[in-house]
Design an enzyme around this catalytic site. Sequence first.
Site, PDB file in Angstrom:
ATOM      1  N   PHE A  60     -80.157 -23.905 -91.964  1.00 49.03           N
ATOM      2  CA  PHE A  60     -80.593 -25.152 -91.322  1.00 49.03           C
ATOM      3  C   PHE A  60     -80.110 -26.382 -92.088  1.00 49.03           C
ATOM      4  O   PHE A  60     -79.434 -27.258 -91.543  1.00 49.03           O
ATOM      5  CB  PHE A  60     -82.116 -25.127 -91.209  1.00 49.03           C
ATOM      6  CG  PHE A  60     -82.764 -26.433 -90.854  1.00 49.03           C
ATOM      7  CD1 PHE A  60     -82.334 -27.181 -89.770  1.00 49.03           C
ATOM      8  CD2 PHE A  60     -83.830 -26.915 -91.603  1.00 49.03           C
ATOM      9  CE1 PHE A  60     -82.943 -28.388 -89.439  1.00 49.03           C
ATOM     10  CE2 PHE A  60     -84.455 -28.100 -91.282  1.00 49.03           C
ATOM     11  CZ  PHE A  60     -84.008 -28.843 -90.204  1.00 49.03           C
ATOM     12  N   PRO A 117     -73.008 -11.464-111.198  1.00 46.71           N
ATOM     13  CA  PRO A 117     -72.695 -12.761-111.801  1.00 46.71           C
ATOM     14  C   PRO A 117     -71.200 -12.981-112.015  1.00 46.71           C
ATOM     15  O   PRO A 117     -70.716 -14.108-111.890  1.00 46.71           O
ATOM     16  CB  PRO A 117     -73.457 -12.728-113.134  1.00 46.71           C
ATOM     17  CG  PRO A 117     -73.767 -11.287-113.371  1.00 46.71           C
ATOM     18  CD  PRO A 117     -73.889 -10.656-112.043  1.00 46.71           C
ATOM     19  N   ASN A 173     -85.044 -17.466-104.897  1.00 47.22           N
ATOM     20  CA  ASN A 173     -85.125 -18.858-105.353  1.00 47.22           C
ATOM     21  C   ASN A 173     -84.948 -19.031-106.851  1.00 47.22           C
ATOM     22  O   ASN A 173     -84.436 -20.059-107.289  1.00 47.22           O
ATOM     23  CB  ASN A 173     -86.477 -19.457-104.947  1.00 47.22           C
ATOM     24  CG  ASN A 173     -86.656 -19.525-103.447  1.00 47.22           C
ATOM     25  OD1 ASN A 173     -85.697 -19.726-102.720  1.00 47.22           O
ATOM     26  ND2 ASN A 173     -87.870 -19.323-102.978  1.00 47.22           N
ATOM     27  N   TYR A 229     -94.098 -19.648-103.369  1.00 46.26           N
ATOM     28  CA  TYR A 229     -92.882 -20.411-103.077  1.00 46.26           C
ATOM     29  C   TYR A 229     -92.727 -21.557-104.070  1.00 46.26           C
ATOM     30  O   TYR A 229     -91.661 -21.739-104.667  1.00 46.26           O
ATOM     31  CB  TYR A 229     -92.933 -20.946-101.656  1.00 46.26           C
ATOM     32  CG  TYR A 229     -91.761 -21.839-101.309  1.00 46.26           C
ATOM     33  CD1 TYR A 229     -90.489 -21.312-101.185  1.00 46.26           C
ATOM     34  CD2 TYR A 229     -91.948 -23.211-101.094  1.00 46.26           C
ATOM     35  CE1 TYR A 229     -89.410 -22.123-100.874  1.00 46.26           C
ATOM     36  CE2 TYR A 229     -90.873 -24.021-100.775  1.00 46.26           C
ATOM     37  CZ  TYR A 229     -89.611 -23.476-100.665  1.00 46.26           C
ATOM     38  OH  TYR A 229     -88.553 -24.289-100.362  1.00 46.26           O
ATOM     39  N   LYS A 271     -89.669 -22.009-106.864  1.00 41.38           N
ATOM     40  CA  LYS A 271     -88.783 -23.178-106.846  1.00 41.38           C
ATOM     41  C   LYS A 271     -88.899 -23.985-108.135  1.00 41.38           C
ATOM     42  O   LYS A 271     -87.913 -24.529-108.638  1.00 41.38           O
ATOM     43  CB  LYS A 271     -89.104 -24.055-105.633  1.00 41.38           C
ATOM     44  CG  LYS A 271     -88.805 -23.408-104.292  1.00 41.38           C
ATOM     45  CD  LYS A 271     -87.328 -23.161-104.062  1.00 41.38           C
ATOM     46  CE  LYS A 271     -86.594 -24.442-103.683  1.00 41.38           C
ATOM     47  NZ  LYS A 271     -85.176 -24.166-103.318  1.00 41.38           N
TER      48      LYS A 271
END
Length: 319
Positions: free
Chosen positions: A16, A63, A97, A147, A151
């Site tokens: 989005f 990585p 995240n 969440y 973050k």
Amino acid sequence: MTHEQPCVGVLGGSGFVGRNLRAAFRSSGARVVSVSRTLPGGTGGDDPEGERSIAFDLLADGPAELGAMLADTGADVIVNAAGGYWKMTGGQMWGANTELVSALVAAVRKLPHRPLLIQLGSVHEYGPGSRDAGITEERTPAPVNAYGRSKLEAARRVLDAAGTSELNGVVLRIANIIGPGLPAGSLLGDIAAHLKRFARDGDTAGSELVLGPLSAERDFVDVRDVADAILAVARAPRADVSGRVINIGSGAAVSARRVAERLIQLSELPVRLVERARTDTSRSDVDCQMLDISLARRLLGWEPRRDLDASLTALLAAA
């Protein structure tokens, strides 16, 4: 962005925020490299708009592969618009995240050039706010859900590396993002999807839309204004932004019920909103979150240009 035709890598470019961000950077004249698990339209290479697309699973690939991919892009600016929230467990959010950003920071540190890493964070890193004043960047974060915690830890890893001059990195703590293309899974994305179905079915007389508790007050910002803010960060002198947290929002809070009702009104469908009472008293949430965006105004010359009705109208049109 320091030279003509800069290159911008957008991680999560098919999402989005990523889609809107790619369009904004293309319009600014930048060369864009979109990185996502799937290629837009199922094709790779350079598209007619001058954008390059790379299929890369940021969570599955190692990585070394991540570093090689980033080096191949030659990006002057890397925007991390990847991550997860909706329909994820706490462990999945930590991987999407936090662990992703750890790998990203390690990879960017080893690049032969020094791109600017823009980490897209969240208002949920702060935790509860107040109706009396917006949350400033100096506020000590105290997230109340998985969440926000995931973050926040991601933000710390970017800021710690920037603090030791190992990379140029900035964290944008962004309010609740709305606007065209908002997916189902979010409150307003779900409402828009329901309204689309009601409109398609035709007979909406007496229809009800039943939702959970809507008393919380939130800061909502249009995705196109978020893209403008990220462009402003990319253009700013590195010394002005690296190592900083910058709030991006509307600077106001509005109740979720008011926003939901307005979205229904703008649809012009005869749908009645029914709000269920809260039954889960163990759920961690906050009553009000509102960002102070004074620093973004002062440092970037940025402020939101679209009001709530413009965002909701665009959301309905896209749906």
